[in-house]
Design an enzyme around this catalytic site. Structure first.
Site, PDB file in Angstrom:
ATOM      1  N   THR A   1      -6.245   0.581   5.913  1.00  0.00           N
ATOM      2  CA  THR A   1      -6.910  -0.101   4.061  1.00  0.00           C
ATOM      3  C   THR A   1      -5.584  -0.876   3.689  1.00  0.00           C
ATOM      4  O   THR A   1      -4.763  -0.283   3.796  1.00  0.00           O
ATOM      5  CB  THR A   1      -7.293   0.264   3.309  1.00  0.00           C
TER       6      THR A   1
ATOM      7  N   ASP B   1      -1.874   1.690  10.242  1.00  0.00           N
ATOM      8  CA  ASP B   1      -2.190   1.327   8.488  1.00  0.00           C
ATOM      9  C   ASP B   1       0.056   1.484   8.042  1.00  0.00           C
ATOM     10  O   ASP B   1       0.408   1.920   8.770  1.00  0.00           O
ATOM     11  CB  ASP B   1      -2.687   2.692   8.340  1.00  0.00           C
TER      12      ASP B   1
ATOM     13  N   ALA C   1       1.776   1.903   4.472  1.00  0.00           N
ATOM     14  CA  ALA C   1       1.879   3.089   3.488  1.00  0.00           C
ATOM     15  C   ALA C   1       2.784   2.488   1.967  1.00  0.00           C
ATOM     16  O   ALA C   1       3.305   1.172   2.475  1.00  0.00           O
ATOM     17  CB  ALA C   1       3.171   3.887   4.123  1.00  0.00           C
ATOM     18  N   ASP C   2       2.731   3.256   1.108  1.00  0.00           N
ATOM     19  CA  ASP C   2       3.110   3.039   0.057  1.00  0.00           C
ATOM     20  C   ASP C   2       4.818   3.204  -0.234  1.00  0.00           C
ATOM     21  O   ASP C   2       5.821   2.245  -0.531  1.00  0.00           O
ATOM     22  CB  ASP C   2       2.371   3.394  -1.283  1.00  0.00           C
TER      23      ASP C   2
ATOM     24  N   GLY D   1      -2.450   3.921  -2.093  1.00  0.00           N
ATOM     25  CA  GLY D   1      -2.254   3.007  -3.698  1.00  0.00           C
ATOM     26  C   GLY D   1      -3.853   1.911  -3.815  1.00  0.00           C
ATOM     27  O   GLY D   1      -3.929   1.647  -4.802  1.00  0.00           O
TER      28      GLY D   1
ATOM     29  N   GLU E   1      -8.334   7.538   5.031  1.00  0.00           N
ATOM     30  CA  GLU E   1      -7.190   7.225   5.846  1.00  0.00           C
ATOM     31  C   GLU E   1      -7.048   8.146   6.964  1.00  0.00           C
ATOM     32  O   GLU E   1      -5.728   8.403   7.704  1.00  0.00           O
ATOM     33  CB  GLU E   1      -6.416   6.434   4.967  1.00  0.00           C
TER      34      GLU E   1
END
Length: 218
Positions: free
Chosen positions: A28, A81, A83-84, A96, A103
């Site tokens: 996401t 995916d 990552a922040d 976030g 996830e």
């Protein structure tokens, strides 16, 4: 290249790891959204996807990609995916976009976790980005008090309800020197669904968008 162009580059680069005939775990966020755009070019070659959020599910379905419930699959070949934040040990802060629990489940099911990020997300020590914690609503105040004991400054993310019907506390003021230890501690607090530290299950491959191109870290 702009930050969005870097995100697009890594999203498309992740296609190299998608095998025909498989079900793909899809994350996401803005970078994962570029991966979905890329995955649409293979929709006739893959069986479908397992999605970590309602938003990603809607986008996958708009491309005609079948979306499976995670309970319908025994294992996933790959999970892609963003990552922040990500450190040099390929441990991450995620959540976030408030999809951290789904996830984390998909990451656990997947054989290979490919993390796609632009170079601004790489850090030496995790914690500058506030650490998201998904919490059962009735436990919000209790969990916040426990997080203060760990040195954090939790902030309730207002007007956000997760796809699981829970709330998010964003924890500031953490310098995360031992991500695995902190992940285990926070996950043991009653009322916590999960914390957005992906340390016990980090990434296997990182595709990082840089000004020189996409860098692969294994």
């Amino acid at each position: 290249m702009t930050q969005d162009e870097l995100k697009k580059a890594v999203g498309w680069a992740a296609l190299e790891y998608v095998k025909p005939g498989t079900i793909v775990g899809v994350g996401t966020g803005s970078t994962a959204s570029h991966f979905i755009d890329a995955l649409a070019t293979m929709k006739g070659q893959i069986e479908g996807a397992v999605s970590s959020s309602e938003a990603s599910t809607a986008k996958l379905k708009s491309y005609g990609i079948p979306v499976f419930d995670c309970n319908e699959v025994d294992s996933l070949d790959i999970y892609v995916d963003g990552a922040d934040e990500i450190n040099h040990q390929m441990q991450m802060i995620k959540g976030g976009g408030a999809a951290l629990t789904r996830e984390k489940i998909i990451a656990a099911v997947a054989k290979t976790f490919v993390c796609i990020v632009d170079e601004s997300k790489q850090v030496d020590v995790l914690g500058k980005f506030p650490l998201p914690v998904e919490v059962i609503p009735m436990a919000r105040s209790y969990v916040a008090r426990e997080l203060v004991k760990l040195g954090g400054l939790p902030e309730y993310r207002e007007n956000v309800v997760t796809d699981n019907g829970n709330v998010i506390l964003d924890v500031y003021n953490l310098t995360i020197l031992n991500p695995i230890e902190l992940e285990n501690k926070i996950n043991s607090i009653a009322g916590v669904v999960t914390v957005g530290l992906f340390a016990n299950r980090g990434a296997d491959i990182v595709l990082m968008g840089t000004s020189e191109g996409v860098k692969t870290i294994k």
